[in-house]
Design a protein around this motif. Structure first.
Motif, PDB file in Angstrom:
ATOM      1  N   SER A  38       1.977   2.415  -3.371  1.00 46.85           N
ATOM      2  CA  SER A  38       0.842   2.437  -4.478  1.00 46.85           C
ATOM      3  C   SER A  38       1.471   3.771  -5.418  1.00 46.85           C
ATOM      4  O   SER A  38       0.883   3.467  -6.680  1.00 46.85           O
ATOM      5  N   LEU A  42      -5.763  -0.710  -4.741  1.00 48.11           N
ATOM      6  CA  LEU A  42      -5.051  -1.883  -4.021  1.00 48.11           C
ATOM      7  C   LEU A  42      -5.852  -2.286  -2.741  1.00 48.11           C
ATOM      8  O   LEU A  42      -5.903  -3.251  -2.514  1.00 48.11           O
ATOM      9  N   HIS A  75      -3.826   3.159  -7.954  1.00 49.27           N
ATOM     10  CA  HIS A  75      -3.631   1.943  -6.984  1.00 49.27           C
ATOM     11  C   HIS A  75      -3.778   2.300  -5.627  1.00 49.27           C
ATOM     12  O   HIS A  75      -3.817   1.756  -4.675  1.00 49.27           O
ATOM     13  N   SER A  76      -3.673   3.724  -5.376  1.00 50.03           N
ATOM     14  CA  SER A  76      -3.953   4.156  -4.085  1.00 50.03           C
ATOM     15  C   SER A  76      -5.454   3.849  -3.587  1.00 50.03           C
ATOM     16  O   SER A  76      -5.709   3.460  -2.275  1.00 50.03           O
ATOM     17  N   PHE A  90       0.784  -1.315   0.093  1.00 47.09           N
ATOM     18  CA  PHE A  90       0.024   0.044   0.056  1.00 47.09           C
ATOM     19  C   PHE A  90       0.750   1.133  -0.185  1.00 47.09           C
ATOM     20  O   PHE A  90       0.465   2.439  -0.648  1.00 47.09           O
TER      21      PHE A  90
END
Length: 328
Positions: free
Chosen positions: A211, A279, A275-276, A208
């Motif tokens: 990301s 994910l 992706h923040s 994370f």
């Protein structure tokens, strides 16, 4: 406004996961609900069954679902390939091969590390295949079709080796291999849960945190380099973390297919490629999907259990076929 919608989706997935946990804890071959638990003592055998058999299995399904879906999202972002998945590319097979060797030849690992033995074995196998695919992806002639064919070849070769291991195994080892190759969470215990969490949770946190760098990698290696990202180091970290997630999942639950393919696609359709958000959304979605599949696997024809990997394949197979036809 968009971020608000993304937050609502994540909170919705979290609420769905909590509902599924409560439903799963109240459902099983043994009729045991929360109302019964409140009237029991800690020494009651039914309470011990709920606490030491059903509850650890639920927690294991949640963390394995998170690991598989998150690793799938990372692989798709890392290779910039919407069909990248640990099962399709042979990464799960690589992990399964080394774990299969530890089942047939248990003396490979000394007793002092046998608690982590299967996880170490699965990590080594998944990391080797990850590196092989990563090196191949650097080839200028690499494309989607060739990468999928490479995964088919890897799966075929490892499948043949696993068949040979099954042939030389005894009855007990053969049953372990069979159940484990179809994906099974029935051996969940608190010891196994704590060992799996000690590897999966830190890996998820590290993924994370990367990301934003993974978002920048979508621009291409050269542009990412000009934006100040150490491309090769970030890729190595992501490969390492993905291998830990896949290897640990395979070691504790066997091969559970398509969770890493289906969930990131479904979340990406609602959230996008950031992706923040993708994910954590994939992690929650993977936990929901695997927990639901495992609950159905142990209740549909109770008291007999169906391997959970069969349920995820029934979901993922048609979805993968739809993706192929949609992108023809």
């Amino acid at each position: 406004m968009r971020n608000c919608n993304h937050r609502l989706l994540l909170w919705g997935l979290l609420a769905l996961l909590l509902v599924l946990i409560i439903y799963s804890a109240n459902t099983g071959a043994l009729k045991l609900s929360f109302s019964h638990l409140f009237n029991m003592s800690f020494e009651d055998p039914l309470f011990n069954i709920w606490l030491n058999i059903r509850l650890p299995r639920i927690v294991l399904a949640v963390i394995v679902g998170m690991a598989l879906a998150t690793s799938g999202a990372v692989m798709q972002g890392l290779f910039r390939n919407p069909l990248a998945d640990s099962g399709l590319l042979g990464i799960s097979s690589g992990a399964s091969l080394v774990v299969g060797l530890t089942i047939i030849f248990p003396a490979i690992f000394p007793p002092i590390i046998m608690l982590y033995g299967k996880m170490i074995a699965a990590f080594v196998g998944s990391l080797f295949i990850c590196l092989l695919i990563y090196i191949y992806s650097l080839n200028e002639q690499c494309n989607l079709a060739k990468m999928i064919l490479l995964g088919v070849a890897i799966n075929a070769i490892i499948g043949a080796i696993m068949g040979f291991l099954s042939y030389i195994s005894d009855e007990s080892q053969l049953r372990q291999l069979s159940l484990w190759s179809m994906g099974h969470l029935g051996k969940g215990s608190w010891d196994l849960v704590f060992v799996a969490m000690s590897l999966i949770i830190p890996s998820l946190i590290c993924v994370f945190k990367l990301s934003q760098q993974l978002n920048i990698l979508q621009l291409g290696d050269e542009d990412a380099h000009y934006l100040g990202v150490n491309v090769q180091r970030i890729k190595r970290y992501l490969l390492l973390l993905s291998s830990v997630l896949i290897g640990t999942s395979v070691a504790v639950s066997g091969i559970i297919a398509f969770v890493g393919l289906v969930v990131p696609h479904m979340i990406r359709l609602r959230i996008g490629a950031n992706h923040s958000w993708l994910l954590p959304g994939s992690a929650l979605g993977g936990a929901c999907l695997l927990l639901l599949a495992d609950t159905l696997a142990r209740t549909v024809i109770a008291p007999t259990e169906i391997p959970v990997g069969l349920f995820t394949s029934l979901i993922g197979g048609p979805y993968f076929l739809w993706l192929i036809l949609r992108h023809k």
